[in-house]
Structure formats: C-alpha cells, structure tokens
Design an enzyme around this catalytic site. Sequence first.
Site, short mmCIF file in Angstrom:
data_model
loop_
_atom_site.label_atom_id
_atom_site.label_comp_id
_atom_site.label_asym_id
_atom_site.label_seq_id
_atom_site.Cartn_x
_atom_site.Cartn_y
_atom_site.Cartn_z
N ASP A 88 0.83 -1.21 0.00
CA ASP A 88 0.00 0.00 0.00
C ASP A 88 0.86 1.25 0.00
O ASP A 88 1.86 1.34 0.73
CB ASP A 88 -0.88 0.04 1.26
CG ASP A 88 -2.28 -0.48 1.02
OD1 ASP A 88 -2.72 -0.53 -0.14
OD2 ASP A 88 -2.95 -0.84 2.01
N GLU A 186 -14.25 -2.09 -1.95
CA GLU A 186 -14.49 -2.20 -0.51
C GLU A 186 -15.84 -1.60 -0.13
O GLU A 186 -16.15 -0.46 -0.45
CB GLU A 186 -13.39 -1.51 0.29
CG GLU A 186 -13.61 -1.63 1.79
CD GLU A 186 -12.42 -1.24 2.64
OE1 GLU A 186 -12.53 -1.26 3.88
OE2 GLU A 186 -11.35 -0.92 2.06
#
Length: 277
Positions: A88, A186
């Site tokens: 990330d 998500e």
Amino acid sequence: MSANIKANTLTPSDILARKGGDPLVCLTAYTTPMARLVDAHCDVVLVGDSVGMVLHGLPSTLGVTMEMMVMHGAAVARGVSRALMVVDMPFGSYEESPEQAFRNAARLMRQTGCAAVKLEGGVAMADTIAYLAARSIPVMAHIGLTPQAINTLGGYKVQGRGDDAARILSDARAVAEAGAFAVVLEKVPESLANQITADLPIPTIGIGASADCDGQILVVDDMLGLFAAFKPKFVKRFAELEGDADAAIADYAKQVRARSFPGPEHVFGDQAPEGTT
C-alpha cells in the site's frame, strides 16, 4: 531483492489473466512469519496500511508513514516466494502529483522488493495510475470505501447506494482504463459489485462486496481473530486466536508464579549429558 525472486512467483500479468477464472485468494501480512503462512495458500499478499491499526495501535490508517511501509514490506518479502506481493502507498505519498507518486512507488519497489503498489481513489487518481503504469510500476486500484478518505466520506460507510452508484461505477471504469491490473472493491452493495465485475476487463477483489468478485481479500488479523478491537460486518472469523493467546499467556503467568515453570526439562545441569553440548 531481485535475486530472491523465484521462477514460480506470480506477477501482475498472472493476476490480470485470472479475470473470470478461479477466484483470487488475497490476505494482508505485515511480518515474515505471517507472510510465510499466507504465501502458502494465497495468490496475493498485501502489505496493507491497515498495519497502522493492527500492529501500531493507530486510530486509522492516516498516521502510517512511508518508513513504516518500507519496514513491513521488507519483512514480508522475506517470507514470500510464490504469491504476488503488493504494498500500500500510505496517505500523503501519492495524492500531490503523479511525479510524487512515482518517486514514492519506486522507493517502495526498490526497498521492499514488491512487484506492485496499491493506491486509493478512482477518477481523481486515474492520471496518476496511468503515469505509474507507463513507467513500469504495476498498480492495484482501490475504490468504494477508501479508508484514507474517511474524513471526507464521513466515516466507514457503505459507498455506492442509490444515486451514488454512478460515482463508484465511474471510478471503476476510470482505474481500469488508466491501466490498473486489478481493483479492490471495498464496502459496496452486492449488486453494484456484480455490475462492476461484469463490466471491467480487470479482476475485482472484494472486501465487503460480493462473492461473485474475481477474488476476495481480508485483513489477516481480522479473519484469524487476532485483532478484536472491532469486527466489520464483512469479516468472518476463521479462528479465535486472541482468546487462545490470552489463555496461553494466563497459564504461563500462573505457572511462573507457582514456580512450576521452568521444570527440570527446561533447565541445564552442571554437566552436559553424554553426547550433547
């Protein structure tokens, strides 16, 4: 790091080729021992900025730094030999400009040995994704609930309900057209996740989305029951290791206080037994 890459390590191209095929299995990892466990069973190992909350006790991912991602990424790389390793990009490391994103993504790849980076954002990040992809940096996108944007999203809310679905669909199309090799969805409604999965030529990886996504991802500490501060609706506990660890530590403390540990088998005599050192 390149010397440690084995011939059977999955690549971003391999993940892209799985579109519509066998579901992609993805989990996070932040340490070498956990990376070894995850690598044995998963296609993608994500060094997520969720490390800030899971291991460092931060209230959100916003306090995670590049130094933290480099440190944990390098640790995970030592335990990965087969899965695709993605790291990330933390908050503030890519939003300013494509050039900033390239410098920081290149640093992550160089200092951790990862094969790809993940960044949050849809339409607004399309130019950055295209810039990175054109410069040999594979990008996994992340849309829907983007935890780094909780202050503008108003918390950890479902994204894409009702009229808001058009925004998420636009984000999905934008990151695919920009050159992302996969996209995390998500906390979006199931029907919208199904529509995006059918619409996009790249794999969708769900987390609180739909079983019909091209793959699934969870935070490993969530699914193992190691992180119990809170439990999102989309998390299934496949174990309850926090309780097991608590019981083991309590038993250890009890035995130390009772002087029943260490026992004779755990201590050393004045003379070494024959045949030992």
